[in-house]
Structure formats: structure tokens, C-alpha cells
Design an enzyme around this catalytic site. Structure first.
Site, PDB file in Angstrom:
ATOM      1  N   TYR A  99       0.825  -1.216   0.000  1.00 18.39           N
ATOM      2  CA  TYR A  99       0.000   0.000   0.000  1.00 18.39           C
ATOM      3  C   TYR A  99       0.857   1.263   0.000  1.00 18.39           C
ATOM      4  O   TYR A  99       0.370   2.341  -0.345  1.00 18.39           O
ATOM      5  CB  TYR A  99      -0.930   0.053   1.226  1.00 18.39           C
ATOM      6  CG  TYR A  99      -1.927  -1.067   1.365  1.00 18.39           C
ATOM      7  CD1 TYR A  99      -2.135  -1.995   0.345  1.00 18.39           C
ATOM      8  CD2 TYR A  99      -2.670  -1.206   2.539  1.00 18.39           C
ATOM      9  CE1 TYR A  99      -3.058  -3.034   0.502  1.00 18.39           C
ATOM     10  CE2 TYR A  99      -3.589  -2.232   2.694  1.00 18.39           C
ATOM     11  CZ  TYR A  99      -3.770  -3.153   1.682  1.00 18.39           C
ATOM     12  OH  TYR A  99      -4.673  -4.173   1.852  1.00 18.39           O
ATOM     13  N   HIS A 119       0.364 -11.783   2.042  1.00 17.55           N
ATOM     14  CA  HIS A 119      -0.686 -11.031   1.357  1.00 17.55           C
ATOM     15  C   HIS A 119      -1.443 -11.856   0.312  1.00 17.55           C
ATOM     16  O   HIS A 119      -2.666 -11.756   0.191  1.00 17.55           O
ATOM     17  CB  HIS A 119      -0.071  -9.781   0.710  1.00 17.55           C
ATOM     18  CG  HIS A 119      -1.039  -8.671   0.493  1.00 17.55           C
ATOM     19  ND1 HIS A 119      -0.661  -7.351   0.477  1.00 17.55           N
ATOM     20  CD2 HIS A 119      -2.375  -8.659   0.284  1.00 17.55           C
ATOM     21  CE1 HIS A 119      -1.717  -6.591   0.265  1.00 17.55           C
ATOM     22  NE2 HIS A 119      -2.774  -7.362   0.136  1.00 17.55           N
TER      23      HIS A 119
END
Length: 276
Positions: A53, A111
């Protein structure tokens, strides 16, 4: 700072995670500090970020400035695909920790399984080590399908505490949630509002009208009553507060079934078998 009134979910290692948290996916780093500050002031205590991110630094700034005791906060970050592998995972974790300005995180997730890379089992061994060293309070995964989880569990000494998956009324993931229950893995929902795609459905609107709530509040309430951990994101302070205001009403069993019936296999993100 508002006190938190959020119920918690007890993970399979005894650690408690707030059931409603705040996500910062796609929030630029320079806007993240303000968004997280607004969330903390509202009463959120669980913040979910990820290396990819690019906003761990912004999250860390907000946490440091909040003045809240570290033990009141629950911080999640995630290992990106390019950093998978045993040694690479340990290095990536150190980088994330430094950006966050913390000495431990509460939950660290792989992730994506990135199956073609076939490194998630090596990465998991690194997470097991981090958990053993107390640098992460809980280890988990994100976007893992039953096949990935079975393969991981075959060689793991630690069962993932959480699997964070795309989950909303358009994609209810019933089979995967059943697998989680059987293996004591908590289900955490990302994209819990399907990026707004389920909010204009007349059935959701009718329920919202009946309670004097917004469609988003109805869908978050649906998640909570299913037992999901849920992490809606917003950068708008009013929306951040509204998403938190979901503890003063409850859906009936019939309303729960109505929302669940909206499942149409709708994915807002990639399929976990295909992202590498």
C-alpha cells in the site's frame, strides 16, 4: 480519543482482535495519517495496512501522534509477493516494522499465496519464527483458498490465526468460511462493501430504511453478525464515523438471509489462483 466499544474475536492463539477495524488500501501515504487519526478519534483501535500500500509510514505517524497506549492498538501489515521466501520475508518484516515505527505488529499476513512462485510455505516458516520471537502476536494469511491452506497446514507448526479474504454480500465465500471454522481460522473481510457495488441493491436499501441506517451500515452489521472481522476503509471523516456506528441495531435472521442471498460470485479484486 473516543474509547473503543468494539467487540473482539479471540484468535486460535488466544490473542483478541477488534471485530471492526479500519483499512487503508489505496490511501496515499500523505493522506493516511489524517484518515487513521480520524479513525482512532472515532474509536477504531485496529488498523490494517500492507507493504504494497506504500502507507505504513503514514500509519505509523498517526499511531505515534495519537498518544494511545500501544497495548490498546491492534496493527496488521502484510508481506508482498515479491518479498516471499524465508530470508526475504524476515527482511521485509524488518522494513515494515521500521516504517511503522513499532517494535512488534499484532498480526502479520502473507498477502497472497502467489501459487506460481510457490514460496508461501517458506514465507510461513519465517512468520512462525517471528511469532516465536514475539515480534508478531499472531500470524496469518490473506487470499488463501482451501487448497493453499491445506498445503500450508501439511508442513506448518502453526495454524494461521486469520485468513483475510474478499468477502461481501456479492461474494459470501461460504465454502471457505466453513473450512476456516473447521480449522479454527478467523475470517477477515476485505472489500467488505464490494467497493460500493452491493449498496444500491433494493433489498439492502429497504433494510437500511427500516432501521434509519445507511446501506453501508447494514452490510457492515451483516458481517459482524456472521462473525467476520471486517475492515471498511474511507478517507472521509463523516463516513469513517458512520461505518463505526453499527452497534445499536441488529438484523433479524430473515434480513441476514436476504443479504446473504445477494451472492453472485462478484469479485472486485483478482482471483487468488491467478495473481502471482
Amino acid at each position: 480519543m473516543a474509547p473503543s466499544t468494539v467487540p473482539t474475536v479471540t484468535l486460535n492463539n488466544g490473542v483478541e482482535i477488534p471485530q471492526l477495524g479500519f483499512g487503508v488500501f489505496q490511501v496515499p501515504d500523505d493522506r493516511t495519517t489524517a484518515a487513521v487519526t480520524a479513525a482512532l478519534e472515532t474509536g477504531y483501535r485496529s488498523i490494517d495496512t500492507a507493504a504494497i500500500y506504500g502507507n505504513e509510514t503514514g500509519v505509523g505517524r498517526a499511531l505515534a501522534a495519537s498518544g494511545l497506549p500501544r497495548e490498546e492498538l491492534f496493527v496488521t501489515t502484510k508481506l508482498w509477493n515479491a518479498d516471499q521466501g524465508y530470508d526475504a520475508t524476515l527482511r521485509a518484516f524488518d522494513t515494515s516494522l521500521a516504517k511503522l515505527g513499532l517494535d512488534h505488529v499484532d498480526l502479520y499476513l502473507i498477502h497472497w499465496p502467489a501459487p506460481a512462485r510457490d514460496l508461501y510455505r517458506d514465507s510461513w516458516r519465517a512468520l512462525e519464527r517471528l511469532a516465536q520471537e514475539g515480534r508478531i502476536r499472531a500470524a496469518g494469511v490473506s487470499n488463501f483458498q482451501p487448497g493453499h491452506l491445506r498445503r500450508l497446514l501439511d508442513s506448518a507448526t502453526l495454524t494461521p490465526a486469520v485468513n483475510q479474504i474478499e468477502l461481501h454480500p456479492g461474494l459470501t465465500q461460504a465454502d471457505l468460511r466453513t473450512f476456516h471454522t473447521e480449522h479454527e481460522i478467523a475470517t477477515e473481510a476485505w472489500s467488505p462493501l464490494a467497493q460500493g457495488a452491493v449498496l444500491d441493491h433494493p433489498a439492502v436499501g429497504a433494510i437500511a430504511t427500516a432501521y434509519g441506517k445507511s446501506p453501508a451500515q447494514v452490510v457492515i452489521r451483516w458481517h459482524l453478525q456472521l462473525g467476520n472481522i471486517v475492515i471498511p476503509k474511507s478517507v472521509t471523516p463523516a463516513r469513517i464515523r458512520q461505518n463505526f456506528d453499527v452497534f445499536d441495531f441488529a438484523l433479524t435472521e430473515e434480513e441476514m438471509r436476504t443479504v446473504t442471498s445477494l451472492d453472485r460470485g462478484l469479485r472486485t479484486g483478482p482471483h487468488p489462483d491467478e495473481l502471482n
